[in-house]
Design a protein around this motif. Structure first.
Motif, PDB file in Angstrom:
ATOM      1  N   HIS A 109      41.103  34.175  23.200  1.00 60.04           N
ATOM      2  CA  HIS A 109      40.872  35.556  22.780  1.00 60.04           C
ATOM      3  C   HIS A 109      39.939  36.296  23.733  1.00 60.04           C
ATOM      4  O   HIS A 109      40.036  37.500  23.887  1.00 60.04           O
ATOM      5  CB  HIS A 109      40.306  35.603  21.359  1.00 60.04           C
ATOM      6  CG  HIS A 109      41.206  34.944  20.365  1.00 60.04           C
ATOM      7  ND1 HIS A 109      42.426  35.473  20.010  1.00 60.04           N
ATOM      8  CD2 HIS A 109      41.084  33.783  19.677  1.00 60.04           C
ATOM      9  CE1 HIS A 109      43.008  34.668  19.124  1.00 60.04           C
ATOM     10  NE2 HIS A 109      42.210  33.640  18.907  1.00 60.04           N
ATOM     11  N   ASP A 110      39.024  35.565  24.364  1.00 54.07           N
ATOM     12  CA  ASP A 110      38.092  36.152  25.321  1.00 54.07           C
ATOM     13  C   ASP A 110      38.004  35.211  26.519  1.00 54.07           C
ATOM     14  O   ASP A 110      37.081  34.418  26.637  1.00 54.07           O
ATOM     15  CB  ASP A 110      36.713  36.345  24.680  1.00 54.07           C
ATOM     16  CG  ASP A 110      35.773  37.140  25.561  1.00 54.07           C
ATOM     17  OD1 ASP A 110      36.247  37.767  26.527  1.00 54.07           O
ATOM     18  OD2 ASP A 110      34.563  37.127  25.292  1.00 54.07           O
ATOM     19  N   PRO A 111      38.994  35.282  27.425  1.00 52.77           N
ATOM     20  CA  PRO A 111      39.104  34.281  28.485  1.00 52.77           C
ATOM     21  C   PRO A 111      38.064  34.394  29.595  1.00 52.77           C
ATOM     22  O   PRO A 111      37.919  33.482  30.390  1.00 52.77           O
ATOM     23  CB  PRO A 111      40.498  34.525  29.041  1.00 52.77           C
ATOM     24  CG  PRO A 111      40.772  35.957  28.762  1.00 52.77           C
ATOM     25  CD  PRO A 111      40.066  36.254  27.477  1.00 52.77           C
ATOM     26  N   CYS A 112      37.323  35.490  29.677  1.00 53.94           N
ATOM     27  CA  CYS A 112      36.348  35.665  30.754  1.00 53.94           C
ATOM     28  C   CYS A 112      34.980  35.115  30.352  1.00 53.94           C
ATOM     29  O   CYS A 112      34.561  35.236  29.211  1.00 53.94           O
ATOM     30  CB  CYS A 112      36.206  37.136  31.118  1.00 53.94           C
ATOM     31  SG  CYS A 112      37.683  37.835  31.844  1.00 53.94           S
ATOM     32  N   MET A 113      34.314  34.524  31.306  1.00 57.03           N
ATOM     33  CA  MET A 113      32.945  34.080  31.099  1.00 57.03           C
ATOM     34  C   MET A 113      32.032  35.253  31.436  1.00 57.03           C
ATOM     35  O   MET A 113      32.372  36.105  32.247  1.00 57.03           O
ATOM     36  CB  MET A 113      32.637  32.891  32.008  1.00 57.03           C
ATOM     37  CG  MET A 113      33.485  31.685  31.672  1.00 57.03           C
ATOM     38  SD  MET A 113      33.361  30.317  32.834  1.00 57.03           S
ATOM     39  CE  MET A 113      31.688  30.228  33.220  1.00 57.03           C
TER      40      MET A 113
END
Length: 95
Positions: free
Chosen positions: A31-35
């Motif tokens: 759902h939130d693939p970015c670090m």
């Protein structure tokens, strides 16, 4: 020598570090693939005369910092697969 590490390699390295340190395997959320990288930046405030002019060191001429009024600003940046981290290193012999 410059070393470049892609966002995907950074993600793998962090997950491997967490696995070694805490003994658990994790996966980045779909759902939130970015670090997110959180960093702090110093916002300098300089000492001023009553007329508003910035005070300078009489001997060397640099601006005098008012440490009590200077603050920190938190910034957030996402690290995606296409991003890169680069840094320069110097080889050390004998190690």
């Amino acid at each position: 020598m410059e070393i470049k590490i892609s966002g995907h390699e950074v993600e793998e390295a962090i997950l491997n570090f967490v696995k070694k340190k805490y003994g658990h395997s994790f996966k980045i959320s779909e759902h939130d693939p970015c670090m997110t990288l959180e960093s702090s930046e110093r916002i300098w405030v300089y000492r001023k005369h009553k007329n508003g002019k910035v005070k300078t060191n009489p001997e060397h001429g640099y601006k005098l910092v008012d440490h009590d009024k200077s603050t920190w600003k938190r910034t957030f940046t996402t690290i995606g697969e296409c991003d890169e981290i680069s840094f320069y290193v110097k080889e050390v012999s004998g190690e």
